[in-house]
Each structure stands twice: as C-alpha cells, then as structure tokens.
Design an enzyme around this catalytic site. Structure first.
Site, PDB file in Angstrom:
ATOM      1  N   HIS A 196      16.673  11.091   6.038  1.00 32.93           N
ATOM      2  CA  HIS A 196      15.247  11.127   5.706  1.00 32.93           C
ATOM      3  C   HIS A 196      14.658  12.528   5.859  1.00 32.93           C
ATOM      4  CE1 HIS A 196      14.729   6.722   5.404  1.00 32.93           C
ATOM      5  NE2 HIS A 196      15.733   6.709   6.271  1.00 32.93           N
ATOM      6  N   SER A 199      13.628   6.802  10.754  1.00 33.95           N
ATOM      7  CA  SER A 199      13.211   6.131   9.524  1.00 33.95           C
ATOM      8  C   SER A 199      12.053   5.172   9.691  1.00 33.95           C
ATOM      9  CB  SER A 199      14.403   5.391   8.913  1.00 33.95           C
ATOM     10  OG  SER A 199      14.911   4.424   9.817  1.00 33.95           O
ATOM     11  N   LYS A 251      18.165   8.702  -1.354  1.00 34.53           N
ATOM     12  CA  LYS A 251      16.744   8.947  -1.115  1.00 34.53           C
ATOM     13  C   LYS A 251      16.270  10.114  -1.989  1.00 34.53           C
ATOM     14  CE  LYS A 251      17.173   6.758   3.342  1.00 34.53           C
ATOM     15  NZ  LYS A 251      18.524   6.215   3.098  1.00 34.53           N
TER      16      LYS A 251
END
Length: 398
Positions: free
Chosen positions: A210, A182, A241
């Site tokens: 991610h 990240s 996300k």
C-alpha cells in the site's frame, strides 16, 4: 468428530445473512474505476486499492491485449523452468531501476510474494520480529519459514527494542513491517525501525503493497517518503494496487534476490504471472515514472475528502499522507448495516471487523484514487453523513 463440523460453526455469518446485511462478494458488472456498476446500480467506488487509477487507463489495457496476442493467455509453467518470458525479465529490470535496488524477482501474487520471500530468507535458526498489525500473508509466511516469530505492539518502538534485546547474538534477525497498514492507513515508524535494526544487527523488510505509488515524491514508497531507500534491505510489493495488474515482487541486493530465486518453494513451484498481467504492470509502471503528478493528485483528492468528512463531523482516524480514511463504527453489526445502507445509496466502502481490526474498533475503510473528482467526493461525503446519522439513530447493539 466429523472434519466438516467446523464448517457450520460461524454463527455471525448466519446471523448477518439472515438479517440481510451480509457485505461480502458484492458483484461488479463493470471495470474497476472511480464509479462502477454494482448490483445493477451506479456506485461511487471508495473501496478499492486502485490508487493510481490505472486499471482503466487505455495504455494499460492496450498493453494487456497486445501481450495476449503475442504470447497467449498463460505461460504453462514456473519461472524456474519454462515460464520465463522476456517481458518478465524486462519488468524486473524496470522495477529494480525505479526502486533503486540491484535486482527484483516477481511472484504470482502479492500474498505469494511474502510467502516466498520470508520462507526462503528466514529459517529454524532465525528470528522474525513483526508488528502485530502486519498483513495476514506475513503471518503465514512466518509459519512457513519455521523461524521463531516475535511480535511487537503496533508501532511501539520500545516494545520492538525489548523483543530485539531478547534474541541471542548468534540468531539471524529479520524485522518485517507493513509500510502503510492497510486497515488503519497509518505509516510504519521506519526511521526508528532502521535505527534499532542497526543497533542490534537485524535486517529490515518492508511490505510496501500500500506504499508503492502512494508515498514519496515519485511514488517509490515508504522508504522514499522517509529518505531511507538505502537502509531497507528488502522491499516487497504487489501489482494489484497501484500497478493495476496481478502479481508481486521482491527488491533487494542481487545476491539476496538470486538466493530467493533458487531456494523459495512458493516461487519455484508456482506458475509465472500471465503475459497480460506482466504487460499491464509494465505499462502502469511507465505511467507512474512519467507522471509523478498522479501521486500528488492522489494526495490532493484524499485531503479534499478528509476535509469534507471533518466538515460533516464524521469521526475518522486522523492519518495524513495515505489514501486510506477509516471511519469509526466500533461494532460489527453497526459496520455491516452502515455498509449495506451506503451501497443502497450508491457508495461502496469496505467493512473492517475483527480479526482485521481489534475488538471494539470496527471501521468502514474508505480508500481513494488519483482520478476521483471533487464532485464524486462531495456526493460520497454527503451520503456517508446521511447514512451514519441514520445508523446512529437506530441505537444498534451487537
């Protein structure tokens, strides 16, 4: 000694507050989008993880509203007892189909997902081997599991093999790694990890928080990116996300998922994700399935910004294929000052200092969204260049 003595011991916190460069808990006065209202000012947002740009998508918002109207605001219990809705089950089925796995179980948050998965799968007689730059939730999960934790240097496959060689044959082994790291934005060396796992009889878990929506032709993540979807035993991911919601998941073989559902304390004793969170994640997943071009749009806009920063001579971490572009600032004070000045000029980005980064490698973490425009990137890049030049001229020393 008073238990609370430690509470006033963070000297750096006091220093940066006294100097007016405290960068955290900035207040948004609008929804999360490519431009936001922050501290009363219109600001280009390059500090979120809204990779697919779906937090403001009308279909996602509509799904959340309709779920609240039908199911109410919460579930009032754990999935194990009274907290399972039909939409929880549907979300799990849809995620399993999308990720090409037999089954999925959802958790209340992404952090909770790692706690729940690792603490259930690994025990006192097992060994977990992880990358030193893994997410904090993985470290906490390892502690909760009581398994022995071995760490290998970041993306160092020779070191990983040395750790594997040290494990007795009678021990169960879980290799766990972030898919996309990240802070730095680099991708794990999954092909080498899988090869070593096979050689030493280990299982592989990828934290794809991610990676989902970011990597692979269809946005299925790190394993799709490398063509290794059948070689990863456990995927972990989050809804906060690319899926524009809140919650997390584990994807694996049905018997593994079933085991975790019936033995994971963080799962059994936590309330289920809210109806709105569940519905928003389903709607976002549907959009990603139907519009894989969003994945390409994300890469296109990130590459455009990367080229603009290079054109300006901004020193960035050279990583391809992820929507994270870290900018070197080296020291905490320089990082905090730069981020404050960027915000004052209408650009928000994240300061990354130890323990998020190694000592002497502080960064401004910038991240991008499929719906960012070239005009926004032109403006942001010019401001970054101007601010960094001003900060360099200050000759700041920590």
């Amino acid at each position: 000694m008073d238990l609370f003595d430690k509470c006033g011991s963070i000297t750096l916190l006091k220093e940066i507050r006294d100097e007016g460069i405290y960068p955290y808990f900035q207040t948004l006065e609008s929804g999360q989008d490519t431009e936001v209202i922050m501290n009363g000012q219109k600001t280009i947002m390059i500090g979120s993880n809204n990779y697919m740009g779906l937090t403001s998508h009308p279909d996602v918002i509509k799904a959340g509203v309709e779920a609240i109207e039908k199911y109410g605001s919460g579930c009032s219990g754990s999935r194990f007892l009274n907290g399972t809705l039909d939409i929880h089950v549907k979300l799990e089925e849809e995620l399993a189909e999308f990720l090409h796995k037999e089954a999925v179980v959802t958790f209340s948050t992404g952090f909770q997902s790692n706690l729940g998965i690792i603490s259930a799968i690994a025990g006192r007689n097992d060994v977990i081997i992880g990358d030193k730059e893994n997410h904090a939730s993985i470290y906490d999960a390892c502690r909760l599991s009581y398994a022995k934790l071995l760490r290998y240097n970041h993306s160092d496959m020779e070191d990983l093999e040395r750790q594997l060689q040290s494990v007795p044959e009678y021990k169960g082994i879980l290799i766990v790694t972030d898919g996309v790291f990240s802070m730095s934005g680099d991708i794990c060396k999954l092909p080498e990890i899988v090869k070593l796992a096979k050689k030493y009889g280990a299982r592989v878990m990828v934290d794809d928080a991610h990676g989902l929506g970011v990597l692979g032709a269809h946005g299925r993540g790190t394993a799709e990116y490398f063509g290794l979807e059948d070689e990863v035993d456990i995927y972990m991911g989050t809804f906060s996300k690319s899926l524009a919601s809140l919650g997390g998941y584990m994807a694996a073989k049905k018997e593994v998922v079933d085991y975790v559902k019936h033995s994971s304390r963080p799962f059994i004793f936590s309330a289920s994700i809210t109806p709105a969170s569940c519905a928003c994640a389903r709607a976002a997943l549907k959009i990603i399935k139907e519009h894989p071009e969003r994945v390409q749009a994300l890469h296109d806009i990130t590459n455009y910004m990367r080229s603009k920063l290079k054109e300006y001579g901004v020193k960035i971490v050279e990583i391809d294929d992820t929507p994270i572009i870290p900018i070197y600032t080296y020291t905490p004070k320089k990082t905090f000052i730069a981020c404050k000045m960027l915000a004052e000029h209408g650009v928000y980005a994240n300061p990354a200092v130890p323990p998020s980064t190694p000592e002497g490698q502080c960064l401004i973490r910038t991240s991008y969204t499929a719906t960012h425009t070239k005009d926004q990137m032109d403006r942001a890049a010019a401001i970054i260049k101007e601010v960094l030049d001003q900060v360099d001229a200050m000759n700041i020393t920590d």
